[in-house]
Design a protein around this motif. Structure first.
Motif, PDB file in Angstrom:
ATOM      1  N   GLU A   1       0.805  -1.230   0.000  1.00 20.43           N
ATOM      2  CA  GLU A   1       0.000   0.000   0.000  1.00 20.43           C
ATOM      3  C   GLU A   1       0.836   1.278   0.000  1.00 20.43           C
ATOM      4  OE1 GLU A   1      -3.554   0.081   0.046  1.00 20.43           O
ATOM      5  OE2 GLU A   1      -3.138  -1.991  -0.519  1.00 20.43           O
ATOM      6  N   ALA A   2       2.053   1.199   0.592  1.00 13.85           N
ATOM      7  CA  ALA A   2       2.847   2.431   0.768  1.00 13.85           C
ATOM      8  C   ALA A   2       3.303   2.983  -0.580  1.00 13.85           C
ATOM      9  CB  ALA A   2       4.061   2.131   1.632  1.00 13.85           C
ATOM     10  N   THR A   3       3.418   4.298  -0.668  1.00 14.50           N
ATOM     11  CA  THR A   3       3.929   4.905  -1.898  1.00 14.50           C
ATOM     12  C   THR A   3       4.931   6.000  -1.557  1.00 14.50           C
ATOM     13  OG1 THR A   3       2.139   6.526  -1.901  1.00 14.50           O
ATOM     14  CG2 THR A   3       1.847   4.561  -3.271  1.00 14.50           C
ATOM     15  N   ASP A   4       5.757   6.334  -2.515  1.00 12.58           N
ATOM     16  CA  ASP A   4       6.635   7.494  -2.418  1.00 12.58           C
ATOM     17  C   ASP A   4       5.913   8.616  -3.170  1.00 12.58           C
ATOM     18  OD1 ASP A   4       8.978   9.212  -2.532  1.00 12.58           O
ATOM     19  OD2 ASP A   4      10.133   7.414  -2.066  1.00 12.58           O
ATOM     20  N   SER A   5       6.635   9.560  -3.760  1.00 13.55           N
ATOM     21  CA  SER A   5       5.962  10.552  -4.609  1.00 13.55           C
ATOM     22  C   SER A   5       6.891  10.911  -5.765  1.00 13.55           C
ATOM     23  CB  SER A   5       5.600  11.806  -3.806  1.00 13.55           C
ATOM     24  OG  SER A   5       6.726  12.271  -3.133  1.00 13.55           O
ATOM     25  N   VAL A   6       6.289  11.394  -6.858  1.00 13.90           N
ATOM     26  CA  VAL A   6       7.144  11.800  -7.980  1.00 13.90           C
ATOM     27  C   VAL A   6       8.046  12.934  -7.500  1.00 13.90           C
ATOM     28  CG1 VAL A   6       5.492  11.141  -9.768  1.00 13.90           C
ATOM     29  CG2 VAL A   6       5.493  13.464  -8.929  1.00 13.90           C
ATOM     30  N   TYR A   7       9.221  13.031  -8.067  1.00 11.54           N
ATOM     31  CA  TYR A   7      10.150  14.057  -7.600  1.00 11.54           C
ATOM     32  C   TYR A   7      10.871  14.670  -8.791  1.00 11.54           C
ATOM     33  CZ  TYR A   7      13.740  16.499  -5.083  1.00 11.54           C
ATOM     34  OH  TYR A   7      14.553  17.490  -4.607  1.00 11.54           O
ATOM     35  N   LEU A   8      10.883  15.991  -8.820  1.00  9.65           N
ATOM     36  CA  LEU A   8      11.591  16.695  -9.886  1.00  9.65           C
ATOM     37  C   LEU A   8      12.492  17.739  -9.248  1.00  9.65           C
ATOM     38  CD1 LEU A   8      11.264  17.120 -13.171  1.00  9.65           C
ATOM     39  CD2 LEU A   8      10.330  19.277 -12.408  1.00  9.65           C
ATOM     40  N   ASP A   9      13.781  17.691  -9.568  1.00  9.13           N
ATOM     41  CA  ASP A   9      14.707  18.706  -9.071  1.00  9.13           C
ATOM     42  C   ASP A   9      15.011  19.653 -10.238  1.00  9.13           C
ATOM     43  OD1 ASP A   9      16.976  20.183  -8.358  1.00  9.13           O
ATOM     44  OD2 ASP A   9      17.527  18.664  -6.864  1.00  9.13           O
ATOM     45  N   PRO A  10      14.382  20.860 -10.246  1.00 10.66           N
ATOM     46  CA  PRO A  10      14.532  21.747 -11.400  1.00 10.66           C
ATOM     47  C   PRO A  10      15.960  22.249 -11.566  1.00 10.66           C
ATOM     48  CG  PRO A  10      12.740  22.472  -9.958  1.00 10.66           C
ATOM     49  CD  PRO A  10      13.508  21.425  -9.224  1.00 10.66           C
TER      50      PRO A  10
ATOM     51  N   GLY B   1      -1.392   4.011 -11.578  1.00 10.79           N
ATOM     52  CA  GLY B   1      -0.384   4.732 -10.799  1.00 10.79           C
ATOM     53  C   GLY B   1       0.775   5.151 -11.691  1.00 10.79           C
ATOM     54  N   ALA B   2       1.196   4.242 -12.596  1.00 12.33           N
ATOM     55  CA  ALA B   2       2.290   4.564 -13.522  1.00 12.33           C
ATOM     56  C   ALA B   2       1.885   5.717 -14.444  1.00 12.33           C
ATOM     57  CB  ALA B   2       2.644   3.317 -14.336  1.00 12.33           C
ATOM     58  N   ILE B   3       0.656   5.650 -14.961  1.00 10.55           N
ATOM     59  CA  ILE B   3       0.182   6.709 -15.878  1.00 10.55           C
ATOM     60  C   ILE B   3       0.072   8.041 -15.125  1.00 10.55           C
ATOM     61  CG2 ILE B   3      -1.855   7.444 -17.217  1.00 10.55           C
ATOM     62  CD1 ILE B   3      -2.236   4.297 -17.709  1.00 10.55           C
ATOM     63  N   GLU B   4      -0.493   7.982 -13.929  1.00 11.14           N
ATOM     64  CA  GLU B   4      -0.661   9.203 -13.126  1.00 11.14           C
ATOM     65  C   GLU B   4       0.701   9.817 -12.787  1.00 11.14           C
ATOM     66  OE1 GLU B   4      -2.428  12.266 -11.279  1.00 11.14           O
ATOM     67  OE2 GLU B   4      -3.449  10.792 -12.550  1.00 11.14           O
ATOM     68  N   SER B   5       1.715   8.972 -12.548  1.00 10.47           N
ATOM     69  CA  SER B   5       3.040   9.513 -12.201  1.00 10.47           C
ATOM     70  C   SER B   5       3.603  10.317 -13.376  1.00 10.47           C
ATOM     71  CB  SER B   5       4.000   8.395 -11.784  1.00 10.47           C
ATOM     72  OG  SER B   5       4.452   7.645 -12.890  1.00 10.47           O
ATOM     73  N   ALA B   6       3.325   9.849 -14.602  1.00 13.31           N
ATOM     74  CA  ALA B   6       3.794  10.593 -15.784  1.00 13.31           C
ATOM     75  C   ALA B   6       3.067  11.940 -15.883  1.00 13.31           C
ATOM     76  CB  ALA B   6       3.553   9.762 -17.045  1.00 13.31           C
ATOM     77  N   ILE B   7       1.768  11.935 -15.610  1.00 13.20           N
ATOM     78  CA  ILE B   7       0.994  13.189 -15.680  1.00 13.20           C
ATOM     79  C   ILE B   7       1.500  14.173 -14.621  1.00 13.20           C
ATOM     80  CG2 ILE B   7      -1.322  14.170 -15.353  1.00 13.20           C
ATOM     81  CD1 ILE B   7      -2.421  11.472 -16.483  1.00 13.20           C
ATOM     82  N   GLN B   8       1.724  13.655 -13.401  1.00 16.07           N
ATOM     83  CA  GLN B   8       2.169  14.546 -12.308  1.00 16.07           C
ATOM     84  C   GLN B   8       3.537  15.159 -12.587  1.00 16.07           C
ATOM     85  OE1 GLN B   8       2.018  12.760  -8.414  1.00 16.07           O
ATOM     86  NE2 GLN B   8      -0.143  12.205  -8.599  1.00 16.07           N
ATOM     87  N   ILE B   9       4.470  14.335 -13.068  1.00 17.54           N
ATOM     88  CA  ILE B   9       5.824  14.890 -13.258  1.00 17.54           C
ATOM     89  C   ILE B   9       5.845  15.817 -14.470  1.00 17.54           C
ATOM     90  CG2 ILE B   9       7.033  13.188 -14.714  1.00 17.54           C
ATOM     91  CD1 ILE B   9       9.221  13.384 -12.322  1.00 17.54           C
ATOM     92  N   LYS B  10       4.994  15.549 -15.443  1.00 17.01           N
ATOM     93  CA  LYS B  10       4.901  16.459 -16.599  1.00 17.01           C
ATOM     94  C   LYS B  10       4.390  17.825 -16.124  1.00 17.01           C
ATOM     95  CE  LYS B  10       4.330  17.780 -21.000  1.00 17.01           C
ATOM     96  NZ  LYS B  10       3.354  18.847 -20.941  1.00 17.01           N
ATOM     97  N   GLU B  11       3.429  17.831 -15.197  1.00 19.70           N
ATOM     98  CA  GLU B  11       2.928  19.110 -14.663  1.00 19.70           C
ATOM     99  C   GLU B  11       4.048  19.850 -13.939  1.00 19.70           C
ATOM    100  OE1 GLU B  11      -1.699  17.680 -14.057  1.00 19.70           O
ATOM    101  OE2 GLU B  11      -0.470  18.029 -12.273  1.00 19.70           O
ATOM    102  N   GLN B  12       4.835  19.117 -13.143  1.00 22.62           N
ATOM    103  CA  GLN B  12       5.950  19.754 -12.422  1.00 22.62           C
ATOM    104  C   GLN B  12       6.992  20.287 -13.415  1.00 22.62           C
ATOM    105  OE1 GLN B  12       7.661  17.585  -9.144  1.00 22.62           O
ATOM    106  NE2 GLN B  12       5.677  16.891  -8.395  1.00 22.62           N
ATOM    107  N   PHE B  13       7.233  19.540 -14.454  1.00 25.00           N
ATOM    108  CA  PHE B  13       8.201  19.955 -15.489  1.00 25.00           C
ATOM    109  C   PHE B  13       7.717  21.241 -16.171  1.00 25.00           C
ATOM    110  CE2 PHE B  13       9.223  19.859 -20.041  1.00 25.00           C
ATOM    111  CZ  PHE B  13      10.613  19.844 -20.001  1.00 25.00           C
TER     112      PHE B  13
END
Ligand SMILES: Cc1cc2nc3c(=O)[nH]c(=O)nc-3n(C[C@H](O)[C@H](O)[C@H](O)COP(=O)(O)OP(=O)(O)OC[C@H]3O[C@@H](n4cnc5c(N)ncnc54)[C@H](O)[C@@H]3O)c2cc1C
Length: 317
Positions: A274-283, A301-313
């Motif tokens: 159940e545990a998760t980490d979080s997407v991480y972007l170091d600009p 979860g894999a698809i959502e991680s791509a969407i989240q990191i794209k938003e951060q990017f």
């Protein structure tokens, strides 16, 4: 527009690649296996292709990717007859939810996402190094000749950390192993069950031939070992593992078919609880990490991680 390397062509890396490329970025994916898909992959048996990893996508009504895959004819709905594996045998359960499967094989999804992307297969990245010219990637053959402005690591936490330990804090979770046995048999009688879950030796068993557009003249079962059993037997010989899962399957189904072929696969990084980490972007470093483990341990979860990191990017500019 940036020149971007993505390490790992599983669902998360492929979807991120597609999102970045459609914004005009110059993206190259590096994949250590022969083809894209990661844990969504299939395996070729003598009788033909077989689904080996994730058996299906759960329903996400209205999700743009689901709509796109459906209208491209890449996925079809599947309504398996479900059961629980109990000590006395199979106990049918009802579940009205639609599941979606790639046709004619589940990894049609990754093949569709890979279309038009620049993917370098059979290339394991063993190091990443910042230089004055950008990130330099090292493969088993040596330094890759091009430099990248950004690097995204789209692989499991252990493999991600091996590349980023000098730059990013360690992931907070680890992934556990799983075994998969692919079993091809004669047709036999209808058991009335297409997919069943248990907690002893077998975690999930799936009649892959019950999915749409599969061949009707054989039975192809996919047996995933349970998490606990896999962890306890992670170093066991594959032949023994295949035998244990097959015997367990025959005991559960009370069936004695002629088995035509079996194959066993050991996944070292497959499940995460159940545990998760979080997407991480170091600009400032221009380095990010993603994957199912950063959101939730399944395909969405894999698809959502791509969407989240794209938003951060996009936000990092
Ligand atoms: C047995 C099993 C059953 C599952 N059942 C379901 C299910 O029923 N429903 C569901 O939604 N999900 C299920 N899943 C989970 C689903 O498959 C994953 O959540 C999803 O595929 C993860 O995608 P990802 O891109 O995050 O990671 P991965 O698919 O693991 O992709 C990572 C990629 O990186 C590559 N790689 C790693 N290190 C390097 C390196 N150094 N250099 C180059 N390439 C590298 C790997 O080869 C791999 O292709 C299941 C998974 C397994 C194994």
């Amino acid at each position: 527009m940036s020149k971007i390397a993505i390490v790992g062509a599983g669902l998360s890396g492929l979807y991120l690649g597609k999102l970045l490329q459609s914004d005009g970025h110059n993206v190259e994916l590096f994949e250590k296996s022969r083809g894209p898909g990661g844990r969504l992959c299939g395996r070729r048996l003598d009788v033909g292709q077989h689904d080996m990893g994730a058996p299906y996508l759960s329903d996400r009504p209205g999700h743009p990717l689901l709509q796109e895959l459906e209208s491209a004819g890449v996925i079809m709905p599947w309504m398996p007859r479900l059961a629980r594996i109990e000590p006395f045998g199979l106990q049918p359960i009802t579940n009205p939810h639609i599941r979606w499967v790639g046709v004619p094989y589940h990894n049609a999804i990754s093949r569709y996402l890979a279309r038009g992307l620049c993917i370098t297969p059979s290339t394991r990245i063993v190091g990443i190094q910042p230089t004055d010219m950008g990130w330099q990637l090292t493969t088993l053959e040596g330094a890759y000749p091009e430099f990248f402005e950004w690097v995204f690591l789209a692989n499991p936490p252990e493999q991600s950390h091996a590349l980023s330990c000098d730059f990013l804090s360690p992931p907070t979770i680890q992934m556990g192993p799983t075994f998969t046995v692919l079993l091809c048999s004669e047709l036999g009688p209808d058991m009335g069950v297409d997919m069943a879950w248990g907690e002893s030796v077998i975690g999930t068993m799936i009649d892959t031939t019950s999915k749409p557009q599969r061949r009707p003249d054989l039975k192809l079962w996919t047996l995933h070992a349970s998490d606990g059993w896999s962890k306890a037997n992670v170093d066991a010989p594959l032949d023994w593992v295949g035998d244990q899962l097959t015997q367990s399957f025959l005991g559960v189904t009370k069936w004695a078919p002629a088995i035509i072929d079996t194959q066993v696969h050991r996944w070292l990084y497959a499940t995460m609880g159940e545990a998760t980490d979080s997407v991480y972007l170091d600009p400032s470093l221009r380095l990010g990490r993603l994957g199912d483990w950063t959101v939730r341990g399944d395909s969405w979860g894999a698809i959502e991680s791509a969407i989240q990191i794209k938003e951060q990017f996009d936000h990092a500019g």
